[in-house]
Design a protein around this motif. Structure first.
Motif, PDB file in Angstrom:
ATOM      1  N   ASP A 188       0.846  -1.201   0.000  1.00 40.75           N
ATOM      2  CA  ASP A 188       0.000   0.000   0.000  1.00 40.75           C
ATOM      3  C   ASP A 188       0.879   1.248   0.000  1.00 40.75           C
ATOM      4  O   ASP A 188       1.809   1.371   0.809  1.00 40.75           O
ATOM      5  N   VAL A 189       0.561   2.179  -0.881  1.00 42.78           N
ATOM      6  CA  VAL A 189       1.333   3.421  -1.014  1.00 42.78           C
ATOM      7  C   VAL A 189       0.858   4.397   0.041  1.00 42.78           C
ATOM      8  O   VAL A 189      -0.358   4.654   0.192  1.00 42.78           O
ATOM      9  N   ILE A 190       1.829   4.979   0.791  1.00 48.27           N
ATOM     10  CA  ILE A 190       1.480   5.950   1.831  1.00 48.27           C
ATOM     11  C   ILE A 190       2.049   7.338   1.516  1.00 48.27           C
ATOM     12  O   ILE A 190       1.667   8.324   2.164  1.00 48.27           O
ATOM     13  N   SER A 191       2.956   7.400   0.503  1.00 47.08           N
ATOM     14  CA  SER A 191       3.518   8.713   0.185  1.00 47.08           C
ATOM     15  C   SER A 191       4.050   8.694  -1.242  1.00 47.08           C
ATOM     16  O   SER A 191       4.696   7.719  -1.648  1.00 47.08           O
ATOM     17  N   VAL A 192       3.806   9.793  -1.984  1.00 48.90           N
ATOM     18  CA  VAL A 192       4.328   9.966  -3.346  1.00 48.90           C
ATOM     19  C   VAL A 192       4.831  11.400  -3.443  1.00 48.90           C
ATOM     20  O   VAL A 192       4.067  12.360  -3.255  1.00 48.90           O
ATOM     21  N   LYS A 193       6.126  11.586  -3.734  1.00 47.28           N
ATOM     22  CA  LYS A 193       6.732  12.912  -3.834  1.00 47.28           C
ATOM     23  C   LYS A 193       7.514  13.010  -5.144  1.00 47.28           C
ATOM     24  O   LYS A 193       8.211  12.077  -5.516  1.00 47.28           O
ATOM     25  N   LEU A 194       7.413  14.151  -5.763  1.00 43.16           N
ATOM     26  CA  LEU A 194       8.124  14.404  -7.012  1.00 43.16           C
ATOM     27  C   LEU A 194       9.594  14.664  -6.695  1.00 43.16           C
ATOM     28  O   LEU A 194       9.925  15.586  -5.955  1.00 43.16           O
ATOM     29  N   ALA A 195      10.487  13.843  -7.245  1.00 47.56           N
ATOM     30  CA  ALA A 195      11.923  14.031  -7.036  1.00 47.56           C
ATOM     31  C   ALA A 195      12.554  14.800  -8.179  1.00 47.56           C
ATOM     32  O   ALA A 195      13.499  15.576  -7.966  1.00 47.56           O
ATOM     33  N   LYS A 196      12.084  14.586  -9.401  1.00 47.11           N
ATOM     34  CA  LYS A 196      12.634  15.281 -10.574  1.00 47.11           C
ATOM     35  C   LYS A 196      11.497  15.483 -11.578  1.00 47.11           C
ATOM     36  O   LYS A 196      10.887  14.509 -12.010  1.00 47.11           O
ATOM     37  N   SER A 197      11.244  16.753 -11.909  1.00 45.88           N
ATOM     38  CA  SER A 197      10.152  17.060 -12.835  1.00 45.88           C
ATOM     39  C   SER A 197      10.596  16.883 -14.271  1.00 45.88           C
ATOM     40  O   SER A 197      11.766  17.058 -14.608  1.00 45.88           O
ATOM     41  N   SER A 198       9.638  16.519 -15.100  1.00 48.05           N
ATOM     42  CA  SER A 198       9.931  16.371 -16.531  1.00 48.05           C
ATOM     43  C   SER A 198       9.872  17.715 -17.260  1.00 48.05           C
ATOM     44  O   SER A 198      10.267  17.814 -18.424  1.00 48.05           O
ATOM     45  N   GLY A 199       9.383  18.751 -16.554  1.00 48.27           N
ATOM     46  CA  GLY A 199       9.197  20.055 -17.189  1.00 48.27           C
ATOM     47  C   GLY A 199       7.823  20.222 -17.787  1.00 48.27           C
ATOM     48  O   GLY A 199       7.489  21.302 -18.276  1.00 48.27           O
ATOM     49  N   ILE A 200       7.027  19.159 -17.728  1.00 43.39           N
ATOM     50  CA  ILE A 200       5.664  19.217 -18.236  1.00 43.39           C
ATOM     51  C   ILE A 200       4.753  18.903 -17.057  1.00 43.39           C
ATOM     52  O   ILE A 200       4.619  17.729 -16.665  1.00 43.39           O
ATOM     53  N   PRO A 201       4.164  19.909 -16.455  1.00 37.82           N
ATOM     54  CA  PRO A 201       3.357  19.669 -15.259  1.00 37.82           C
ATOM     55  C   PRO A 201       2.208  18.713 -15.496  1.00 37.82           C
ATOM     56  O   PRO A 201       1.895  17.898 -14.606  1.00 37.82           O
ATOM     57  N   ALA A 202       1.601  18.751 -16.633  1.00 33.25           N
ATOM     58  CA  ALA A 202       0.470  17.853 -16.886  1.00 33.25           C
ATOM     59  C   ALA A 202       0.929  16.395 -16.911  1.00 33.25           C
ATOM     60  O   ALA A 202       0.244  15.497 -16.369  1.00 33.25           O
ATOM     61  N   TYR A 203       2.105  16.206 -17.495  1.00 29.75           N
ATOM     62  CA  TYR A 203       2.658  14.825 -17.528  1.00 29.75           C
ATOM     63  C   TYR A 203       3.026  14.372 -16.119  1.00 29.75           C
ATOM     64  O   TYR A 203       2.727  13.226 -15.717  1.00 29.75           O
ATOM     65  N   ASP A 204       3.654  15.245 -15.327  1.00 29.49           N
ATOM     66  CA  ASP A 204       4.035  14.890 -13.948  1.00 29.49           C
ATOM     67  C   ASP A 204       2.809  14.540 -13.119  1.00 29.49           C
ATOM     68  O   ASP A 204       2.803  13.539 -12.358  1.00 29.49           O
ATOM     69  N   ALA A 205       1.742  15.295 -13.244  1.00 26.82           N
ATOM     70  CA  ALA A 205       0.523  15.057 -12.458  1.00 26.82           C
ATOM     71  C   ALA A 205      -0.142  13.760 -12.896  1.00 26.82           C
ATOM     72  O   ALA A 205      -0.666  13.004 -12.045  1.00 26.82           O
ATOM     73  N   ALA A 206      -0.110  13.451 -14.199  1.00 34.89           N
ATOM     74  CA  ALA A 206      -0.729  12.222 -14.693  1.00 34.89           C
ATOM     75  C   ALA A 206      -0.002  10.999 -14.122  1.00 34.89           C
ATOM     76  O   ALA A 206      -0.629   9.996 -13.711  1.00 34.89           O
ATOM     77  N   VAL A 207       1.308  11.058 -14.047  1.00 34.92           N
ATOM     78  CA  VAL A 207       2.075   9.925 -13.498  1.00 34.92           C
ATOM     79  C   VAL A 207       1.808   9.772 -12.005  1.00 34.92           C
ATOM     80  O   VAL A 207       1.663   8.664 -11.493  1.00 34.92           O
ATOM     81  N   GLU A 208       1.729  10.872 -11.256  1.00 35.22           N
ATOM     82  CA  GLU A 208       1.469  10.788  -9.811  1.00 35.22           C
ATOM     83  C   GLU A 208       0.118  10.145  -9.541  1.00 35.22           C
ATOM     84  O   GLU A 208      -0.019   9.303  -8.635  1.00 35.22           O
ATOM     85  N   ARG A 209      -0.920  10.559 -10.317  1.00 31.13           N
ATOM     86  CA  ARG A 209      -2.234   9.973 -10.135  1.00 31.13           C
ATOM     87  C   ARG A 209      -2.212   8.470 -10.433  1.00 31.13           C
ATOM     88  O   ARG A 209      -2.872   7.678  -9.754  1.00 31.13           O
ATOM     89  N   ALA A 210      -1.423   8.067 -11.434  1.00 31.91           N
ATOM     90  CA  ALA A 210      -1.358   6.654 -11.805  1.00 31.91           C
ATOM     91  C   ALA A 210      -0.712   5.828 -10.685  1.00 31.91           C
ATOM     92  O   ALA A 210      -1.108   4.680 -10.420  1.00 31.91           O
ATOM     93  N   ILE A 211       0.298   6.399 -10.006  1.00 23.81           N
ATOM     94  CA  ILE A 211       0.949   5.682  -8.896  1.00 23.81           C
ATOM     95  C   ILE A 211      -0.037   5.458  -7.770  1.00 23.81           C
ATOM     96  O   ILE A 211      -0.118   4.362  -7.175  1.00 23.81           O
ATOM     97  N   ILE A 212      -0.821   6.469  -7.434  1.00 25.26           N
ATOM     98  CA  ILE A 212      -1.775   6.342  -6.340  1.00 25.26           C
ATOM     99  C   ILE A 212      -2.840   5.312  -6.691  1.00 25.26           C
ATOM    100  O   ILE A 212      -3.261   4.502  -5.834  1.00 25.26           O
ATOM    101  N   ARG A 213      -3.326   5.340  -7.976  1.00 27.70           N
ATOM    102  CA  ARG A 213      -4.342   4.388  -8.385  1.00 27.70           C
ATOM    103  C   ARG A 213      -3.816   2.949  -8.387  1.00 27.70           C
ATOM    104  O   ARG A 213      -4.603   2.003  -8.269  1.00 27.70           O
ATOM    105  N   SER A 214      -2.457   2.720  -8.504  1.00 26.88           N
ATOM    106  CA  SER A 214      -1.874   1.369  -8.568  1.00 26.88           C
ATOM    107  C   SER A 214      -1.677   0.736  -7.204  1.00 26.88           C
ATOM    108  O   SER A 214      -1.218  -0.418  -7.104  1.00 26.88           O
TER     109      SER A 214
END
Length: 238
Positions: A188-214
């Motif tokens: 179970d995931v209890i924390s997700v933090k951005l360590a290095k941004s891709s420079g595309i905020p929409a892409y970064d947010a989409a990946v974070e949401r996918a981690i939480i959903r997994s």
């Protein structure tokens, strides 16, 4: 009747007198024989002792008398000439100096011992080096195997996340984003933090949401590969 009694009396007396006379004669005969037996001289027994005759002495033949040879007359000895004694003066004793030489080391033995010592040290060094190399090799192999297994484990997580992400349209290139993820042993995931941004905020947010959903994330096939803190890197076209 009286005559008959007298006749019986006379007959008894005659008989008594006859018996008494016979008893006295018998006693006299016994006494005579006893005295005669005592006066008879004892018979002597003669025993003749003899020895066998001694053997005749051996007569030895007379030995011939040794011939006496006349002794040679001694020759007269020549007169002794006395030589004059020459008295030599004793030379004074010479002083003998003893040189004490130091013990010479045996060069061959020393070189042999040195070679053996160097050979032992070199052998010990080689053994230590081989043991260290073997240990390092095993450690590298174990680390490589761990990294490979860990890479497969992380790849399982990335695939799960990719199945759950929805990326923005017209995403340019192959941007890279890195997240630090903290999970429980159950996945179970209890924390997700951005360590290095891709420079595309929409892409970064989409990946974070996918981690939480997994969540819960897949667990490794070997429990020792479990990592509480994960560093996950994502690229949309990998």
């Amino acid at each position: 009747m009286i005559a008959a009694l007298e006749q019986r009396r006379d007959h008894g007396l005659v008989r008594s007198f006859t018996l008494a006379a016979l008893v006295h004669l018998l006693l006299l005969a016994i006494m005579f024989l006893g005295v005669r037996w005592q006066m008879h001289p004892p018979q002597s027994v003669t025993v003749e002792l003899w020895e066998p005759p001694a053997p005749a002495p051996k007569v030895e033949a007379p030995k011939p008398e040794p011939k006496i040879e006349p002794k040679p007359e001694p020759k007269p000895e020549p007169p002794k000439v006395e030589k004059p004694e020459i008295v030599e003066k004793a030379a004074p004793p010479k002083k003998v100096e003893k040189k004490v030489e130091p013990p010479k080391p045996k060069a061959d033995d020393f070189k042999k011992q040195l070679r053996e010592q160097l050979a032992r040290e070199q052998k010990s060094i080689d053994q230590d080096r081989q043991a260290r190399e073997a240990k390092e090799r095993v450690a590298r192999e174990q680390a490589a195997a761990h990294q490979k297994a860990l890479g497969l484990y992380v790849e399982m997580i990335r695939r799960r996340v990719k199945q759950n992400w929805i990326l923005p349209q017209d995403l340019p290139g192959n941007p890279e984003v890195v997240f630090n993820v903290v999970q429980l042993p159950s996945g179970d995931v209890i924390s997700v933090k951005l360590a290095k941004s891709s420079g595309i905020p929409a892409y970064d947010a989409a990946v974070e949401r996918a981690i939480i959903r997994s969540s819960p994330l897949p667990l490794p096939p070997q429990r020792e590969l479990f990592e509480r803190d994960l560093k996950l890197t994502f690229r949309p076209r990998d």
